[in-house]
Design a protein around this motif. Structure first.
Motif, PDB file in Angstrom:
ATOM      1  N   ASP A 213      42.426  50.523  59.297  1.00 52.75           N
ATOM      2  CA  ASP A 213      41.505  49.570  58.688  1.00 52.75           C
ATOM      3  C   ASP A 213      41.760  48.169  59.248  1.00 52.75           C
ATOM      4  OD1 ASP A 213      39.479  48.643  57.022  1.00 52.75           O
ATOM      5  OD2 ASP A 213      40.190  49.822  55.315  1.00 52.75           O
TER       6      ASP A 213
ATOM      7  N   GLY B  25      41.354  52.028  53.759  1.00 48.88           N
ATOM      8  CA  GLY B  25      40.752  51.611  52.491  1.00 48.88           C
ATOM      9  C   GLY B  25      41.087  50.195  52.069  1.00 48.88           C
ATOM     10  N   ASP B  26      42.039  49.567  52.743  1.00 48.99           N
ATOM     11  CA  ASP B  26      42.433  48.200  52.362  1.00 48.99           C
ATOM     12  C   ASP B  26      41.536  47.118  52.955  1.00 48.99           C
ATOM     13  OD1 ASP B  26      44.481  48.934  50.762  1.00 48.99           O
ATOM     14  OD2 ASP B  26      46.105  48.444  52.159  1.00 48.99           O
ATOM     15  N   GLY B  27      40.690  47.472  53.896  1.00 44.97           N
ATOM     16  CA  GLY B  27      39.986  46.418  54.613  1.00 44.97           C
ATOM     17  C   GLY B  27      38.484  46.598  54.719  1.00 44.97           C
TER      18      GLY B  27
END
Lengths: 276, 276
Positions: free
Chosen positions: A207, A224-226
């Motif tokens: 990400d 999923g963090d970005g």
């Protein structure tokens, strides 16, 4: 088929683990694929590593990495090509279908980007038949343009495809890595074109998060963090008919400080949430 | 004609100087052009700033910057468009032919890059006639792809040209900034195309150096310190028939710590060595 059937873990994602630990961890977690870098393979011994991976029942999805053949100076250039032949041999020994190639950048204050790019094409011409004989596909990885001067003068999927086209597709393909290409204005069209040409050699995921750290190398984000629409890009890949592995390659300084098993469990969870 | 005839200094290059200091410094050094950012203009007062610049005999080459209109939320969006109308008014008051536009990025974990890009086109449609009436050209600045998520979803010259084309060229053009576009695989063709379309609104220069600092914003290189073939790119611009100013915009933390007059003298020297 398990929902993890396509998942592969690149050794840089959990660099704190040795090759043996990574193999054991993947087996424990039900991860079927593994993508080692050359350093841990060489440290362990290529033949022994090949046995370890085979005995564990893991599929090698790629060997990372060759390349770094942009030097103009003849001796440096010869050393780089020799090293790439060794990398191809190692990939063949590990039964890896793919050797990832990062082209290399420019020398100190060198401003001849065109010259460096031309030397990438020349290097591929020297290496492709050698790779073909060993049933290894050279996979050109375009790196994010922020690495253009110091790591990789190949910056876009289009440019990588143009470099690959002169060669048989069994010999030269392209890596689609979400971290490097997510920003491309016409990403879907580029992936379509790569797929239609049969040139998707490997699909890697990470990400994109900010702020970027100093040097920008170790700032990739956990899935999923970005800002990367990971599932959407996976679907673009699938739409071309490509159904190869999804290799998680995250260079992240913080992830490397944590417990390896914890990191792997998190990657598996995030993969389920954002890619399956 | 002086060899500095096309040179313009962007206020961010010597940010340690107030607007008055920058004006006096440019006059002393024989630099004919100046490109202030909005903050120093607003701090000084736009009408007073216009007088200061006119009395000094300096040519304003651009006002930096408008944009940041990618928010989807209606109130934020309206605020952004209102602010851009104020920026256009300020540009007109300063007699600046150009307002530079940096589009803005994505919200926290926002993954809808396509949506943000579509909102950039919508914002231009709202602002272009207003700018046209005030004889200000909106100059879309594609920023390096490393800024795609946090500053600017417009990343390439082609993308900027596609955004500009629906509007009269007096109303919307493109900024070619060597720092942001030097890596583009087909740079010469892109500049040719922009020139043929009459869409080069502004030419800015800075060099590319590594390692990038944390956050990557303040890591631009002094002219000649890095990998950008500055003169070659200036010649590409010239070959299109564009003969506008060459604006030096270098965001560099170390340069901001030094004596302003020293920095300006160095910029002038480097400009002569690498651009004239």
């Amino acid at each position: 088929m398990s929902d993890l059937a396509r998942l592969s873990i690149n050794s840089e994602t959990i660099k704190q683990w040795s090759l043996e630990e990574l193999v054991a961890g993947c087996v424990d977690a039900g991860v079927p694929g593994i993508a080692p870098w050359r350093e841990p393979v060489e440290a362990y011994g290529p033949a022994k590593a090949a046995r370890l991976l085979r005995d564990a029942g893991l599929t090698v999805t790629s060997l990372c990495r060759g390349g770094f053949y942009t030097a103009a100076e003849p001796t440096e250039r010869k050393q780089a090509l020799d090293d790439n032949r060794r990398a191809i041999d190692e990939a063949a020994e590990l039964n890896s279908p793919v050797l990832v190639l990062v082209s290399g950048g420019l020398g100190h204050q060198d401003r001849d980007l065109k010259g460096a790019r031309a030397r990438v094409a020349d290097a591929l011409a020297e290496l492709a038949p050698y790779a073909g004989e060993r049933h290894v596909t050279l996979a050109i990885e375009p790196l994010h343009p922020m690495f253009c001067s110091d790591r990789c003068v190949v910056s876009t999927l289009q440019q990588a495809l143009d470099l690959a086209r002169p060669f048989p597709k069994e010999q030269v393909g392209v890596v689609v890595d979400t971290y490097h290409c997510w920003w491309e204005p016409d990403l879907e069209a580029q992936i379509d074109r790569l797929g239609a040409a049969g040139r998707i050699a490997l699909f890697q995921v990470a990400d994109w998060i900010t702020p970027l750290p100093e040097g920008v190398l170790l700032g990739r984000g956990q899935l999923g963090d970005g800002h990367v629409p990971l599932r959407e890009i996976r679907q673009m890949i699938d739409a071309t008919g490509h159904d190869g592995p999804v290799e998680v390659e995250i260079f992240n300084a913080d992830m490397r400080k944590r417990n390896g098993a914890e990191v792997l469990a998190e990657v598996v969870r995030r993969y389920r949430d954002h890619l399956v």
